[in-house]
Design a protein around this motif. Sequence first.
Motif, PDB file in Angstrom:
ATOM      1  N   LYS A 109       0.833  -1.206   0.000  1.00 59.51           N
ATOM      2  CA  LYS A 109       0.000   0.000   0.000  1.00 59.51           C
ATOM      3  C   LYS A 109       0.873   1.264   0.000  1.00 59.51           C
ATOM      4  CE  LYS A 109      -3.583   2.190   2.734  1.00 59.51           C
ATOM      5  NZ  LYS A 109      -4.235   2.115   4.032  1.00 59.51           N
ATOM      6  N   ASP A 110       1.888   1.295   0.841  1.00 58.75           N
ATOM      7  CA  ASP A 110       2.743   2.485   0.907  1.00 58.75           C
ATOM      8  C   ASP A 110       3.597   2.629  -0.354  1.00 58.75           C
ATOM      9  OD1 ASP A 110       1.643   3.204   3.301  1.00 58.75           O
ATOM     10  OD2 ASP A 110       3.170   2.205   4.513  1.00 58.75           O
ATOM     11  N   ASN A 111       3.984   1.493  -0.962  1.00 56.95           N
ATOM     12  CA  ASN A 111       4.668   1.567  -2.252  1.00 56.95           C
ATOM     13  C   ASN A 111       3.754   2.182  -3.314  1.00 56.95           C
ATOM     14  OD1 ASN A 111       7.471   0.429  -2.992  1.00 56.95           O
ATOM     15  ND2 ASN A 111       6.774  -0.977  -1.397  1.00 56.95           N
ATOM     16  N   LEU A 112       2.488   1.749  -3.308  1.00 56.11           N
ATOM     17  CA  LEU A 112       1.541   2.247  -4.324  1.00 56.11           C
ATOM     18  C   LEU A 112       1.324   3.745  -4.182  1.00 56.11           C
ATOM     19  CD1 LEU A 112      -1.253  -0.499  -4.394  1.00 56.11           C
ATOM     20  CD2 LEU A 112       0.801  -0.316  -5.781  1.00 56.11           C
ATOM     21  N   LEU A 113       1.353   4.209  -2.944  1.00 55.39           N
ATOM     22  CA  LEU A 113       1.053   5.626  -2.688  1.00 55.39           C
ATOM     23  C   LEU A 113       2.295   6.515  -2.768  1.00 55.39           C
ATOM     24  CD1 LEU A 113      -1.426   5.099   0.265  1.00 55.39           C
ATOM     25  CD2 LEU A 113      -1.997   6.059  -1.972  1.00 55.39           C
ATOM     26  N   LEU A 114       3.457   5.888  -2.923  1.00 54.22           N
ATOM     27  CA  LEU A 114       4.714   6.634  -2.781  1.00 54.22           C
ATOM     28  C   LEU A 114       4.843   7.840  -3.709  1.00 54.22           C
ATOM     29  CD1 LEU A 114       7.437   6.495  -1.238  1.00 54.22           C
ATOM     30  CD2 LEU A 114       8.331   5.231  -3.183  1.00 54.22           C
ATOM     31  N   THR A 115       4.650   7.633  -5.005  1.00 50.94           N
ATOM     32  CA  THR A 115       4.854   8.762  -5.925  1.00 50.94           C
ATOM     33  C   THR A 115       3.716   9.774  -5.832  1.00 50.94           C
ATOM     34  OG1 THR A 115       3.910   7.405  -7.653  1.00 50.94           O
ATOM     35  CG2 THR A 115       6.298   7.643  -7.674  1.00 50.94           C
ATOM     36  N   ALA A 116       2.545   9.282  -5.485  1.00 49.35           N
ATOM     37  CA  ALA A 116       1.398  10.196  -5.416  1.00 49.35           C
ATOM     38  C   ALA A 116       1.491  11.113  -4.199  1.00 49.35           C
ATOM     39  CB  ALA A 116       0.102   9.409  -5.381  1.00 49.35           C
ATOM     40  N   THR A 117       2.131  10.637  -3.157  1.00 48.30           N
ATOM     41  CA  THR A 117       2.109  11.409  -1.920  1.00 48.30           C
ATOM     42  C   THR A 117       3.482  11.949  -1.524  1.00 48.30           C
ATOM     43  OG1 THR A 117       2.502   9.421  -0.633  1.00 48.30           O
ATOM     44  CG2 THR A 117       0.216  10.021  -0.999  1.00 48.30           C
ATOM     45  N   LEU A 118       4.535  11.326  -2.068  1.00 44.05           N
ATOM     46  CA  LEU A 118       5.913  11.688  -1.719  1.00 44.05           C
ATOM     47  C   LEU A 118       6.081  11.835  -0.205  1.00 44.05           C
ATOM     48  CD1 LEU A 118       6.712  14.172  -4.598  1.00 44.05           C
ATOM     49  CD2 LEU A 118       7.584  11.857  -4.322  1.00 44.05           C
ATOM     50  N   GLY A 119       5.652  10.807   0.505  1.00 42.10           N
ATOM     51  CA  GLY A 119       5.859  10.767   1.949  1.00 42.10           C
ATOM     52  C   GLY A 119       4.769  11.440   2.752  1.00 42.10           C
ATOM     53  N   LYS A 120       3.935  12.250   2.087  1.00 44.03           N
ATOM     54  CA  LYS A 120       2.837  12.891   2.843  1.00 44.03           C
ATOM     55  C   LYS A 120       1.668  11.899   2.955  1.00 44.03           C
ATOM     56  CE  LYS A 120       3.809  17.315   0.766  1.00 44.03           C
ATOM     57  NZ  LYS A 120       3.731  17.129  -0.676  1.00 44.03           N
ATOM     58  N   LYS A 121       0.715  12.248   3.796  1.00 43.23           N
ATOM     59  CA  LYS A 121      -0.431  11.360   3.962  1.00 43.23           C
ATOM     60  C   LYS A 121      -1.289  11.426   2.690  1.00 43.23           C
ATOM     61  CE  LYS A 121      -3.462  10.189   7.824  1.00 43.23           C
ATOM     62  NZ  LYS A 121      -4.576   9.726   7.054  1.00 43.23           N
ATOM     63  N   ALA A 122      -1.757  10.274   2.229  1.00 41.91           N
ATOM     64  CA  ALA A 122      -2.571  10.263   1.013  1.00 41.91           C
ATOM     65  C   ALA A 122      -3.947  10.837   1.299  1.00 41.91           C
ATOM     66  CB  ALA A 122      -2.732   8.826   0.536  1.00 41.91           C
ATOM     67  N   ASN A 123      -4.483  11.615   0.337  1.00 40.94           N
ATOM     68  CA  ASN A 123      -5.852  12.064   0.543  1.00 40.94           C
ATOM     69  C   ASN A 123      -6.815  10.946   0.124  1.00 40.94           C
ATOM     70  OD1 ASN A 123      -6.297  12.208  -2.242  1.00 40.94           O
ATOM     71  ND2 ASN A 123      -5.507  14.299  -2.332  1.00 40.94           N
ATOM     72  N   ALA A 124      -8.076  11.110   0.512  1.00 41.97           N
ATOM     73  CA  ALA A 124      -9.054  10.030   0.324  1.00 41.97           C
ATOM     74  C   ALA A 124      -9.224   9.676  -1.154  1.00 41.97           C
ATOM     75  CB  ALA A 124     -10.384  10.465   0.926  1.00 41.97           C
ATOM     76  N   LYS A 125      -9.123  10.696  -2.018  1.00 38.57           N
ATOM     77  CA  LYS A 125      -9.323  10.475  -3.450  1.00 38.57           C
ATOM     78  C   LYS A 125      -8.210   9.597  -4.032  1.00 38.57           C
ATOM     79  CE  LYS A 125     -10.463  13.566  -7.059  1.00 38.57           C
ATOM     80  NZ  LYS A 125     -10.490  14.951  -7.503  1.00 38.57           N
ATOM     81  N   THR A 126      -6.950   9.936  -3.651  1.00 37.40           N
ATOM     82  CA  THR A 126      -5.803   9.156  -4.144  1.00 37.40           C
ATOM     83  C   THR A 126      -5.895   7.724  -3.630  1.00 37.40           C
ATOM     84  OG1 THR A 126      -4.473  11.159  -4.066  1.00 37.40           O
ATOM     85  CG2 THR A 126      -3.273   9.094  -4.259  1.00 37.40           C
ATOM     86  N   LEU A 127      -6.221   7.604  -2.353  1.00 35.24           N
ATOM     87  CA  LEU A 127      -6.332   6.285  -1.739  1.00 35.24           C
ATOM     88  C   LEU A 127      -7.399   5.451  -2.453  1.00 35.24           C
ATOM     89  CD1 LEU A 127      -5.130   4.686   0.561  1.00 35.24           C
ATOM     90  CD2 LEU A 127      -6.883   5.612   2.076  1.00 35.24           C
ATOM     91  N   ALA A 128      -8.522   6.071  -2.745  1.00 27.47           N
ATOM     92  CA  ALA A 128      -9.608   5.354  -3.423  1.00 27.47           C
ATOM     93  C   ALA A 128      -9.183   4.930  -4.825  1.00 27.47           C
ATOM     94  CB  ALA A 128     -10.847   6.242  -3.480  1.00 27.47           C
ATOM     95  N   TYR A 129      -8.457   5.813  -5.518  1.00 23.66           N
ATOM     96  CA  TYR A 129      -8.011   5.502  -6.883  1.00 23.66           C
ATOM     97  C   TYR A 129      -7.023   4.330  -6.861  1.00 23.66           C
ATOM     98  CZ  TYR A 129      -6.264   6.338 -11.665  1.00 23.66           C
ATOM     99  OH  TYR A 129      -5.901   6.202 -12.980  1.00 23.66           O
TER     100      TYR A 129
END
Length: 221
Positions: free
Chosen positions: A97-117
């Motif tokens: 999950k954190d790998n998937l979110l890595l480029t989208a969030t660059l270490g910040k907390k993912a927003n709900a929209k990104t997480l859902a996508y």
Amino acid sequence: MIEVLNIEKSYGNEKVLKGVSLKILDGEFVSIMGKSGSGKSTLLNILAGFLTADSGEVLWDGEEISSFSGDKMASLRSSKMGFVFQSFKLIPTLNVKDNLLLTATLGKKANAKTLAYVEELAERLGISDMLKKFPDELSGGQCQRCAIIRALAYKPSVIILDEPTGALDSVMESTVMDLLTEINKALETTVIQVTHSKRVAEYGSRIITLKDGEIQDEAVL
Ligand SMILES: Nc1ncnc2c1ncn2[C@@H]1O[C@H](COP(=O)(O)OP(=O)(O)OP(=O)(O)O)[C@@H](O)[C@H]1O
Ligand SMILES: [Mg+2]
């Protein structure tokens, strides 16, 4: 638009790219083919600014990327370009999950929209049960899907993929290629992929064939 002008690249005495020029328009879906060792990954890495050419230019929307500062390059990567490496380059200490979110969030907390996508893409590519696992607990094909989703997560305007289906079975290969086609059409994302498979290449609208570091052929489909 991305323009590659007369790129040359050598490793020691081996000239890997011998004056390659190509133009990729916004929203195009381009496939690059060629034998192993013909310079495909080298070309993609130069196109994306991970490697510097010995001579020639790479222009993104008219700007030469080799002159970009570190910050400007980072901003291109975080706002515009998704890249899927042939070797996946997942971060072993982060779960899926954190790998998937890595480029989208660059270490910040993912927003709900990104997480859902990201969760939607994981479901679609069949790795939604793997989100809490770590990369070394996944198969090669699961790692590959993880790398693809990570690059798509922030909806880049250009996605560059080095053999995106090399580790996948034919059903999953079709699922990934259908997803890329849909994103190319719906979001007008430019897709640039390298593949050894003619079937995969034909999802694109243009096939460029490299031979011994030169463009041998270009076919418009
Ligand atoms: N870092 C490097 N140092 C030295 N030689 C390299 C390096 N990277 C690639 N090469 C050489 O450059 C040539 C082109 O490599 P490249 O990875 O671009 O090929 P490719 O077309 O992507 O092949 P494949 O289909 O096997 O992935 C090969 O002969 C390779 O051995
Ligand atoms: Mg390669």
